[in-house]
Motif scaffolding. Sequence first.
Motif, PDB file in Angstrom:
ATOM      1  N   MET A   1      -8.067   7.328   0.015  1.00  0.00           N
ATOM      2  CA  MET A   1      -9.213   7.226  -0.892  1.00  0.00           C
ATOM      3  C   MET A   1     -10.499   7.121  -0.080  1.00  0.00           C
ATOM      4  SD  MET A   1      -9.982   4.310  -3.794  1.00  0.00           S
ATOM      5  CE  MET A   1      -8.556   4.781  -4.766  1.00  0.00           C
ATOM      6  N   LEU A   4     -13.982   3.709  -2.895  1.00  0.00           N
ATOM      7  CA  LEU A   4     -13.336   2.713  -3.744  1.00  0.00           C
ATOM      8  C   LEU A   4     -14.356   2.195  -4.746  1.00  0.00           C
ATOM      9  CD1 LEU A   4     -11.087   0.687  -4.504  1.00  0.00           C
ATOM     10  CD2 LEU A   4     -11.986  -0.821  -2.709  1.00  0.00           C
ATOM     11  N   CYS A  29     -12.908   2.884   3.729  1.00  0.00           N
ATOM     12  CA  CYS A  29     -13.522   3.726   2.701  1.00  0.00           C
ATOM     13  C   CYS A  29     -14.912   3.210   2.327  1.00  0.00           C
ATOM     14  CB  CYS A  29     -12.640   3.766   1.463  1.00  0.00           C
ATOM     15  SG  CYS A  29     -12.364   2.143   0.722  1.00  0.00           S
ATOM     16  N   ASP A  52     -11.526   1.410  -9.882  1.00  0.00           N
ATOM     17  CA  ASP A  52     -10.242   1.513  -9.186  1.00  0.00           C
ATOM     18  C   ASP A  52      -9.567   0.156  -9.045  1.00  0.00           C
ATOM     19  OD1 ASP A  52     -10.525   4.338  -8.648  1.00  0.00           O
ATOM     20  OD2 ASP A  52     -11.991   3.793  -7.113  1.00  0.00           O
ATOM     21  N   ARG A 118      -5.950  -3.285  -0.394  1.00  0.00           N
ATOM     22  CA  ARG A 118      -5.276  -2.031  -0.031  1.00  0.00           C
ATOM     23  C   ARG A 118      -3.948  -1.882  -0.769  1.00  0.00           C
ATOM     24  NH1 ARG A 118      -7.677  -3.097   5.215  1.00  0.00           N
ATOM     25  NH2 ARG A 118      -5.893  -4.389   5.792  1.00  0.00           N
ATOM     26  N   HIS A 119      -3.185  -2.976  -0.858  1.00  0.00           N
ATOM     27  CA  HIS A 119      -1.897  -2.925  -1.560  1.00  0.00           C
ATOM     28  C   HIS A 119      -2.085  -2.564  -3.031  1.00  0.00           C
ATOM     29  CE1 HIS A 119       1.460  -4.459   1.008  1.00  0.00           C
ATOM     30  NE2 HIS A 119       0.447  -4.819   1.790  1.00  0.00           N
ATOM     31  N   VAL A 121      -4.667  -1.235  -4.642  1.00  0.00           N
ATOM     32  CA  VAL A 121      -5.225   0.101  -4.855  1.00  0.00           C
ATOM     33  C   VAL A 121      -4.141   1.163  -4.717  1.00  0.00           C
ATOM     34  CG1 VAL A 121      -6.779   1.838  -3.875  1.00  0.00           C
ATOM     35  CG2 VAL A 121      -7.593  -0.487  -4.241  1.00  0.00           C
ATOM     36  N   ASP A 122      -3.158   0.904  -3.856  1.00  0.00           N
ATOM     37  CA  ASP A 122      -2.036   1.834  -3.687  1.00  0.00           C
ATOM     38  C   ASP A 122      -0.962   1.664  -4.762  1.00  0.00           C
ATOM     39  OD1 ASP A 122      -3.156   2.998  -1.466  1.00  0.00           O
ATOM     40  OD2 ASP A 122      -2.097   1.742  -0.021  1.00  0.00           O
ATOM     41  N   GLY A 123      -1.225   0.781  -5.721  1.00  0.00           N
ATOM     42  CA  GLY A 123      -0.294   0.589  -6.813  1.00  0.00           C
ATOM     43  C   GLY A 123       0.815  -0.396  -6.534  1.00  0.00           C
ATOM     44  N   GLU A 124       0.674  -1.187  -5.456  1.00  0.00           N
ATOM     45  CA  GLU A 124       1.704  -2.149  -5.084  1.00  0.00           C
ATOM     46  C   GLU A 124       1.233  -3.570  -5.397  1.00  0.00           C
ATOM     47  OE1 GLU A 124       2.428  -1.641  -0.969  1.00  0.00           O
ATOM     48  OE2 GLU A 124       2.879   0.510  -1.122  1.00  0.00           O
ATOM     49  N   TYR A 126       0.742  -7.579  -4.864  1.00  0.00           N
ATOM     50  CA  TYR A 126       0.546  -8.331  -3.622  1.00  0.00           C
ATOM     51  C   TYR A 126       0.613  -9.822  -3.911  1.00  0.00           C
ATOM     52  CZ  TYR A 126      -1.280 -10.045   0.756  1.00  0.00           C
ATOM     53  OH  TYR A 126      -1.418 -10.693   1.957  1.00  0.00           O
TER      54      TYR A 126
END
Length: 222
Positions: A1, A4, A29, A52, A118-119, A121-124, A126
Amino acid sequence: MDTLRLAVVDDHPAILHGVVEALAGYLTCTIDAIVARDLAQLIVAAGTYGVDLVLLDIQLGDGSDPADNVETLRRRGWPVLLFTQEVRLRIIASCLAAGALGIVGKHEELSELARAVRHVVDGEPYLSDIWAAALDNDAGWQSPHLSAREQEALRLYATGLPLKSVARRMIVTPDTVKEYLLRVRRKYTELGRQAGTKTDLYMRAVEDGFLPPPDEPHIDLR
């Protein structure tokens, strides 16, 4: 990305204006930031473009319900990361159950916040080992289901108001307030939590998020 679109919802000015600048040093980013004191302000500012990620403080100055705030944001499809100084685990757990994807304390290092961003935003999801252990240890601590009127009576009475004053504010008779408080005490007692005195009720109300903790510290990120 490459960019953000980050929203920060917090009623402390230092957090609003400091966290975005601080995160810029940890993320590669570009950050397109929206800062807001409450959800209404955020929704207007975000417009049709959305965001986001939302960094959400649990306790906002407008008195809104934390879990309801998370649900409102998730219904819009906006991922939520809790960024808070809240320590009452039942409130935190309710926000995670409502759809928040993780939590970072305001006392933690900014590198930890950047890692969580970061997690998510990546769909994971945390959740650090420390938070996971704390929530797991608290899982057996049950909160009673209180009706809206029982909650109102508890909040007013536990803050020190006399019974008659509580009755006037609720526009009911003192006997009705006594009945509400009797139900509250009974529900806590059934769960093995003391509620016999006004001090006990105050402690239970703080623990379960019906009242804010006393003398909450102000954290400055400057």
